[in-house]
Design a protein around this motif. Structure first.
Motif, PDB file in Angstrom:
ATOM      1  N   LEU A 109     -23.142 -40.821  38.028  1.00 51.49           N
ATOM      2  CA  LEU A 109     -24.160 -41.482  37.211  1.00 51.49           C
ATOM      3  C   LEU A 109     -23.987 -41.204  35.726  1.00 51.49           C
ATOM      4  N   PHE A 110     -23.447 -40.032  35.383  1.00 52.62           N
ATOM      5  CA  PHE A 110     -23.420 -39.639  33.978  1.00 52.62           C
ATOM      6  C   PHE A 110     -22.010 -39.467  33.417  1.00 52.62           C
ATOM      7  N   ARG A 129     -23.747 -30.559  47.430  1.00 52.07           N
ATOM      8  CA  ARG A 129     -22.513 -31.242  47.057  1.00 52.07           C
ATOM      9  C   ARG A 129     -22.781 -32.700  46.678  1.00 52.07           C
ATOM     10  N   TYR A 130     -23.617 -33.374  47.466  1.00 53.53           N
ATOM     11  CA  TYR A 130     -23.903 -34.778  47.185  1.00 53.53           C
ATOM     12  C   TYR A 130     -24.629 -34.915  45.853  1.00 53.53           C
ATOM     13  N   ALA A 131     -25.568 -34.014  45.566  1.00 53.21           N
ATOM     14  CA  ALA A 131     -26.297 -34.081  44.298  1.00 53.21           C
ATOM     15  C   ALA A 131     -25.349 -33.901  43.112  1.00 53.21           C
ATOM     16  N   ILE A 132     -24.418 -32.961  43.227  1.00 47.40           N
ATOM     17  CA  ILE A 132     -23.451 -32.734  42.154  1.00 47.40           C
ATOM     18  C   ILE A 132     -22.590 -33.971  41.938  1.00 47.40           C
ATOM     19  N   GLU A 133     -22.096 -34.549  43.029  1.00 46.56           N
ATOM     20  CA  GLU A 133     -21.236 -35.722  42.924  1.00 46.56           C
ATOM     21  C   GLU A 133     -22.018 -36.944  42.439  1.00 46.56           C
ATOM     22  N   ALA A 147     -17.730 -43.543  36.980  1.00 45.51           N
ATOM     23  CA  ALA A 147     -18.511 -44.748  37.265  1.00 45.51           C
ATOM     24  C   ALA A 147     -17.596 -45.967  37.328  1.00 45.51           C
ATOM     25  N   LEU A 148     -16.574 -46.009  36.490  1.00 41.03           N
ATOM     26  CA  LEU A 148     -15.671 -47.155  36.465  1.00 41.03           C
ATOM     27  C   LEU A 148     -14.801 -47.221  37.715  1.00 41.03           C
ATOM     28  N   LEU A 165     -31.016 -32.240  38.690  1.00 40.82           N
ATOM     29  CA  LEU A 165     -32.111 -32.950  39.353  1.00 40.82           C
ATOM     30  C   LEU A 165     -33.035 -33.629  38.341  1.00 40.82           C
ATOM     31  N   ALA A 166     -33.303 -32.984  37.218  1.00 41.53           N
ATOM     32  CA  ALA A 166     -34.179 -33.585  36.205  1.00 41.53           C
ATOM     33  C   ALA A 166     -33.571 -34.873  35.652  1.00 41.53           C
ATOM     34  N   GLU A 167     -32.282 -34.838  35.340  1.00 41.69           N
ATOM     35  CA  GLU A 167     -31.644 -36.025  34.766  1.00 41.69           C
ATOM     36  C   GLU A 167     -31.588 -37.167  35.770  1.00 41.69           C
ATOM     37  N   MET A 168     -31.304 -36.857  37.032  1.00 43.41           N
ATOM     38  CA  MET A 168     -31.282 -37.912  38.043  1.00 43.41           C
ATOM     39  C   MET A 168     -32.677 -38.476  38.271  1.00 43.41           C
TER      40      MET A 168
END
Length: 395
Positions: free
Chosen positions: A386-387, A377-381, A392-393, A333-336
């Motif tokens: 994002l990282f 689950r959505y936060a993990i995905e 991402a590709l 959560l912090a990184e997002m």
């Protein structure tokens, strides 16, 4: 003496026919009273559906048998209805407040709340109770006439005040949304909420204390033997084994938890009846002007629960396996949050538009609302996409 079980409501019960109405007036429903209509709006809300994959103690994908925020909310609503029935209160209102009480919880349970509060500290803070209020009054977008769910006054009051008066909390930045709302629609923030809302609040305590014992044993964080000397649950386990000497450990656990729920409900009913009589409560106005919470555990039960909660804190909530999950969740959560604050254009369009503002407070609140609405689950995905460049590709 136990209150007689009749169809008549107690004089201090809320009546849907006497509701103070909705902020935006609507024609009455032909099929439901005001409180039942509120309940149905909550059940059909997006925020309620998302509770199925939000952490209670364990991250939602860790096992099929552990409670999630959704199953917890359903258990709370069942206990709240039972209490309301026994006390001759409005069962629909008690159930409605119970179903709504956790709508504002972010992903990853209290770890997620702690991290969002840390990230939002410069921008007005975060509180899951206030977020629940914002969900039902603003964030749910389902009706063309208004934001939120346009719930009845009694339901909104119960959502805000089920744990007691909140007037003393309005100077906290995270509570500004409620303070501003109450200027246009007085929720009587210095008074107690209805008995129905108080029933929902105590039902929350009953539910989580019992299902955390159940989940903790199932997860292998502690055993039934470890509970032998813990007040209330220890004697109940002993009596269950005495009554059923050939019962396996799984059934012993389930029967003991069932008995503990029953014991806690009986204690609440007895203590509540005593308080109602001692305080001369005769009307809904008496409830709001009361000097104390009226639906409550007895002092001996509170002492026993204090020891049980200490055990659960040491053996479950701060177990290294739970701590590892909390640590991972907070980093996600912090990184997002920090990425979205710096680059709102990487957020989904509808949220990116809200966050694309030069006002850092408004941007932070939009980012916070987006993250708080995520499931585990959505936060993990989302974090992986994002990282992780390879993922991402593939987008």
């Amino acid at each position: 003496m136990r209150l007689s079980q009749t169809d008549a409501r107690a004089p201090y019960a809320e009546l849907a026919a006497n509701s103070r109405g909705r902020l935006f007036p609507e024609p009455p429903s032909r099929t439901r009273n005001a409180f039942a209509r509120d309940r149905d709006r909550i059940i059909h809300s997006t925020a309620f559906r998302r509770l199925k994959e939000k952490t209670q103690v364990f991250v939602a994908h860790e096992g099929d048998h552990y409670r999630t925020r959704l199953t917890h909310s359903l258990e709370v609503s069942q206990i709240a209805r039972s209490l309301a029935h026994a006390l001759r209160l409005d069962q629909d209102l008690a159930e409605t407040v119970a179903l709504a009480h956790d709508l504002g919880h972010p992903p990853f349970g209290h770890a997620g709340e702690d991290e969002l509060q840390l990230q939002m500290e410069p921008w007005g803070g975060f509180d899951h109770n206030v977020q629940t209020f914002r969900v039902v009054t603003k964030l749910e977008a389902r009706y063309p006439e208004f934001d939120g769910l346009n719930l009845s006054w009694e339901t909104v009051e119960g959502v805000v005040k089920h744990n007691g008066p909140v007037g003393h909390m309005l100077d906290r930045p995270s509570w500004r949304a409620i303070a501003d709302y109450a200027k246009d629609w007085d929720l009587r923030l210095d008074s107690f909420a209805s008995l129905e809302a108080q029933a929902a609040a105590i039902a929350d305590d009953i539910a989580y204390n019992n299902h955390d014992v159940d989940d903790g044993v199932q997860a292998g964080l502690f055993t039934l033997a470890d509970l032998a000397d813990v007040p209330m649950i220890g004697p109940i386990l002993h009596q269950t084994r005495k009554d059923w000497p050939d019962l396996n450990e799984r059934m012993i656990r389930l029967e003991a938890v069932r008995r503990m729920i029953g014991a806690m409900i009986e204690d609440v009913l007895s203590e509540t009846e005593r308080r109602l009589a001692d305080d001369g409560i005769q009307s809904v106005e008496d409830v709001r002007r009361a000097r104390r919470t009226l639906i409550q555990f007895s002092d001996p039960m509170m002492a026993d629960l204090g020891i049980l909660r200490k055990f659960l804190f040491e053996r479950m909530y701060r177990h290294y396996r739970v701590n590892r999950t909390r640590s991972q969740a907070r980093r996600i959560l912090a990184e997002m949050f920090q990425l979205f604050m710096a680059e709102p254009e990487v957020m989904p369009t509808e949220w990116g538009v809200l966050a694309a503002t030069s006002d850092p407070h408004k941007r932070a609140r939009a980012v916070c609302d987006y993250i708080a609405g995520m499931t585990d689950r959505y936060a993990i995905e989302e974090h992986r996409k994002l990282f992780n460049l390879d993922l991402a590709l593939d987008l």
